[in-house]
Design a protein around this motif. Structure first.
Motif, PDB file in Angstrom:
ATOM      1  N   LYS A   9       0.855  -1.190   0.000  1.00  0.00           N
ATOM      2  CA  LYS A   9       0.000   0.000   0.000  1.00  0.00           C
ATOM      3  C   LYS A   9       0.887   1.235   0.000  1.00  0.00           C
ATOM      4  O   LYS A   9       1.910   1.276   0.681  1.00  0.00           O
ATOM      5  CB  LYS A   9      -0.895   0.043   1.238  1.00  0.00           C
ATOM      6  CG  LYS A   9      -1.779  -1.163   1.422  1.00  0.00           C
ATOM      7  CD  LYS A   9      -3.040  -1.019   0.644  1.00  0.00           C
ATOM      8  CE  LYS A   9      -3.946  -2.207   0.992  1.00  0.00           C
ATOM      9  NZ  LYS A   9      -5.040  -2.327   0.108  1.00  0.00           N
ATOM     10  N   SER A  35      -2.106  -1.483  -8.845  1.00  0.00           N
ATOM     11  CA  SER A  35      -3.219  -2.354  -9.217  1.00  0.00           C
ATOM     12  C   SER A  35      -4.574  -1.669  -9.050  1.00  0.00           C
ATOM     13  O   SER A  35      -5.513  -1.955  -9.787  1.00  0.00           O
ATOM     14  CB  SER A  35      -3.177  -3.657  -8.422  1.00  0.00           C
ATOM     15  OG  SER A  35      -3.254  -3.411  -7.033  1.00  0.00           O
ATOM     16  N   LYS A  36      -4.699  -0.800  -8.054  1.00  0.00           N
ATOM     17  CA  LYS A  36      -5.929  -0.032  -7.866  1.00  0.00           C
ATOM     18  C   LYS A  36      -5.635   1.121  -6.923  1.00  0.00           C
ATOM     19  O   LYS A  36      -4.604   1.142  -6.252  1.00  0.00           O
ATOM     20  CB  LYS A  36      -7.066  -0.895  -7.328  1.00  0.00           C
ATOM     21  CG  LYS A  36      -6.816  -1.461  -5.948  1.00  0.00           C
ATOM     22  CD  LYS A  36      -7.989  -2.309  -5.492  1.00  0.00           C
ATOM     23  CE  LYS A  36      -7.703  -2.878  -4.114  1.00  0.00           C
ATOM     24  NZ  LYS A  36      -8.825  -3.612  -3.573  1.00  0.00           N
ATOM     25  N   GLY A  37      -6.547   2.058  -6.878  1.00  0.00           N
ATOM     26  CA  GLY A  37      -6.348   3.191  -5.990  1.00  0.00           C
ATOM     27  C   GLY A  37      -7.521   4.148  -6.013  1.00  0.00           C
ATOM     28  O   GLY A  37      -8.343   4.130  -6.929  1.00  0.00           O
ATOM     29  N   GLU A  38      -7.570   4.972  -4.985  1.00  0.00           N
ATOM     30  CA  GLU A  38      -8.607   5.994  -4.852  1.00  0.00           C
ATOM     31  C   GLU A  38      -7.939   7.359  -4.701  1.00  0.00           C
ATOM     32  O   GLU A  38      -6.829   7.467  -4.177  1.00  0.00           O
ATOM     33  CB  GLU A  38      -9.484   5.722  -3.630  1.00  0.00           C
ATOM     34  CG  GLU A  38     -10.281   4.435  -3.719  1.00  0.00           C
ATOM     35  CD  GLU A  38     -11.293   4.435  -4.853  1.00  0.00           C
ATOM     36  OE1 GLU A  38     -11.957   5.472  -5.070  1.00  0.00           O
ATOM     37  OE2 GLU A  38     -11.417   3.401  -5.526  1.00  0.00           O
ATOM     38  N   SER A  53     -11.505   6.914  -8.852  1.00  0.00           N
ATOM     39  CA  SER A  53     -10.439   5.912  -8.848  1.00  0.00           C
ATOM     40  C   SER A  53      -9.197   6.457  -9.527  1.00  0.00           C
ATOM     41  O   SER A  53      -9.288   7.220 -10.489  1.00  0.00           O
ATOM     42  CB  SER A  53     -10.898   4.653  -9.584  1.00  0.00           C
ATOM     43  OG  SER A  53     -11.982   4.059  -8.924  1.00  0.00           O
ATOM     44  N   LYS A  55      -6.231   5.992 -11.985  1.00  0.00           N
ATOM     45  CA  LYS A  55      -5.970   5.209 -13.185  1.00  0.00           C
ATOM     46  C   LYS A  55      -4.547   5.508 -13.642  1.00  0.00           C
ATOM     47  O   LYS A  55      -4.257   6.619 -14.075  1.00  0.00           O
ATOM     48  CB  LYS A  55      -6.990   5.536 -14.258  1.00  0.00           C
ATOM     49  CG  LYS A  55      -8.406   5.126 -13.874  1.00  0.00           C
ATOM     50  CD  LYS A  55      -9.416   5.591 -14.889  1.00  0.00           C
ATOM     51  CE  LYS A  55     -10.817   5.250 -14.482  1.00  0.00           C
ATOM     52  NZ  LYS A  55     -11.366   6.040 -13.408  1.00  0.00           N
ATOM     53  N   GLU A  56      -3.683   4.519 -13.500  1.00  0.00           N
ATOM     54  CA  GLU A  56      -2.281   4.707 -13.868  1.00  0.00           C
ATOM     55  C   GLU A  56      -2.191   5.121 -15.330  1.00  0.00           C
ATOM     56  O   GLU A  56      -2.863   4.567 -16.188  1.00  0.00           O
ATOM     57  CB  GLU A  56      -1.502   3.412 -13.629  1.00  0.00           C
ATOM     58  CG  GLU A  56      -0.011   3.611 -13.677  1.00  0.00           C
ATOM     59  CD  GLU A  56       0.764   2.419 -13.140  1.00  0.00           C
ATOM     60  OE1 GLU A  56       1.938   2.603 -12.842  1.00  0.00           O
ATOM     61  OE2 GLU A  56       0.200   1.327 -13.022  1.00  0.00           O
ATOM     62  N   LEU A  72      -3.182   3.959  -2.700  1.00  0.00           N
ATOM     63  CA  LEU A  72      -2.883   3.036  -3.795  1.00  0.00           C
ATOM     64  C   LEU A  72      -2.505   1.652  -3.294  1.00  0.00           C
ATOM     65  O   LEU A  72      -1.877   1.504  -2.247  1.00  0.00           O
ATOM     66  CB  LEU A  72      -1.737   3.598  -4.626  1.00  0.00           C
ATOM     67  CG  LEU A  72      -1.898   5.039  -5.127  1.00  0.00           C
ATOM     68  CD1 LEU A  72      -0.622   5.505  -5.784  1.00  0.00           C
ATOM     69  CD2 LEU A  72      -3.081   5.148  -6.071  1.00  0.00           C
ATOM     70  N   SER A  73      -2.858   0.641  -4.100  1.00  0.00           N
ATOM     71  CA  SER A  73      -2.396  -0.732  -3.895  1.00  0.00           C
ATOM     72  C   SER A  73      -1.335  -1.007  -4.952  1.00  0.00           C
ATOM     73  O   SER A  73      -1.554  -0.739  -6.135  1.00  0.00           O
ATOM     74  CB  SER A  73      -3.540  -1.722  -4.036  1.00  0.00           C
ATOM     75  OG  SER A  73      -4.493  -1.521  -3.019  1.00  0.00           O
TER      76      SER A  73
END
Length: 75
Positions: A9, A35-38, A53, A55-56, A72-73
């Protein structure tokens, strides 16, 4: 920015102190992928508002006089 003890994280806090200029920022990690995030934002009108969200590869817009927090993850 800081990471969790297991490095899975990442939290990044980005402050735009300009009084009237929006900043566009490209945020990426060298050697890792997200991988994901806010995205959360605080400003005069927003109080830790979830604005979507992460977005890379897509640029972040940082409004004038705002604080943006990325949760972020990481893979």
């Amino acid at each position: 920015a800081y990471t969790s003890p297991d490095n899975k994280k990442l939290t990044a806090v980005i402050i735009n102190t300009t009084p009237s200029t929006e900043i566009t920022l490209n945020f990426s990690l060298k050697g890792s992928s997200i991988s994901k995030g806010e995205v959360y934002r605080s400003s005069e009108k927003e109080k830790c508002l979830n604005v979507g969200s992460f977005k890379e590869g897509e640029p972040l817009k940082l409004p004038a006089n705002s604080i943006t927090t990325l949760a972020l993850s990481v893979d």
